[in-house]
Design a protein around this motif. Structure first.
Motif, short mmCIF file in Angstrom:
data_model
loop_
_atom_site.label_atom_id
_atom_site.label_comp_id
_atom_site.label_asym_id
_atom_site.label_seq_id
_atom_site.Cartn_x
_atom_site.Cartn_y
_atom_site.Cartn_z
N VAL A 1 0.84 -1.21 0.00
CA VAL A 1 0.00 0.00 0.00
C VAL A 1 0.87 1.25 0.00
O VAL A 1 0.59 2.19 -0.76
N VAL B 1 0.91 4.22 -2.75
CA VAL B 1 0.67 5.62 -2.35
C VAL B 1 1.82 6.51 -2.80
O VAL B 1 1.59 7.60 -3.35
N GLY C 1 -6.67 9.70 2.32
CA GLY C 1 -7.41 8.51 1.90
C GLY C 1 -6.64 7.21 2.06
O GLY C 1 -7.23 6.16 2.33
N SER C 2 -5.33 7.30 1.93
CA SER C 2 -4.53 6.08 2.05
C SER C 2 -4.64 5.46 3.44
O SER C 2 -4.57 4.23 3.59
N LYS C 3 -4.82 6.29 4.45
CA LYS C 3 -4.96 5.76 5.82
C LYS C 3 -6.25 4.94 5.94
O LYS C 3 -6.27 3.87 6.55
N VAL D 1 -7.72 3.47 3.42
CA VAL D 1 -7.50 2.26 2.62
C VAL D 1 -6.79 1.21 3.46
O VAL D 1 -7.17 0.03 3.45
N VAL D 2 -5.75 1.62 4.19
CA VAL D 2 -5.02 0.69 5.05
C VAL D 2 -5.96 0.07 6.07
O VAL D 2 -6.00 -1.15 6.26
N GLU E 1 -9.22 -0.26 6.02
CA GLU E 1 -10.23 -1.13 5.41
C GLU E 1 -9.62 -2.43 4.91
O GLU E 1 -10.22 -3.49 5.05
N LEU E 2 -8.43 -2.36 4.30
CA LEU E 2 -7.79 -3.59 3.83
C LEU E 2 -7.44 -4.51 4.99
O LEU E 2 -7.63 -5.73 4.89
#
Length: 145
Positions: A58, A62, A95-97, A99-100, A102-103
């Motif tokens: 991820v 990013v 948003g990447s946080k 995503v992390v 949720e993944l």
């Protein structure tokens, strides 16, 4: 078939030594966080290793998109272009946080928990600083010095 001068390796995605070291650094940081921060949980070492690989992937994605947006920001000649690129950069970083989070929730359910948004942000910052420190420590000395 084995790789040889007559049969070179096929081009494509490869794992570098730096990537492996990054994952090991992430595992150490993640396990230290799990030991000392109650909001971070990894039930097993295997799960922490898999989480470290997920974080590596991820974060590389990013960084790829962040660099593309930064290039667009530098290339923008209008205020609207600069503001648009800045907003896109902000959206990627924030948003990447999510995503992390949720993944991790999707792949590991309740067996791995990284806390909330701020805990993940802090964890990612520590991961990046630790990675940079280890890379600097392991860097080849400059022979010109």
């Amino acid at each position: 078939m084995q790789n040889s001068p007559a049969n070179p390796p096929s081009p494509g995605w490869r794992v570098s030594a730096a990537d492996v070291v990054d994952v090991f650094v992430y595992v150490v940081v993640l396990n230290l966080a799990a030991e000392y921060l109650p909001m971070v949980l990894t039930e097993t070492f295997t799960l922490s290793l898999l989480t470290a690989v997920l974080l590596k992937v991820v974060l590389e994605v990013v960084v790829f998109f962040k660099n593309r947006v930064k290039a667009r920001f530098r290339a923008a000649t209008t205020t609207v272009g600069k503001v648009g690129a800045a907003l896109a950069l902000w959206a990627i970083l924030v948003g990447s946080k999510f995503v992390v989070l949720e993944l991790v929730a999707l792949l590991f359910a309740d067996k791995v928990r990284l806390g909330g948004f701020f805990a993940v942000t802090g964890l990612i910052l520590i991961l990046l600083v630790s990675r940079a420190g280890v890379r600097r420590l392991l860097a080849q000395p400059d022979p010109a010095r």
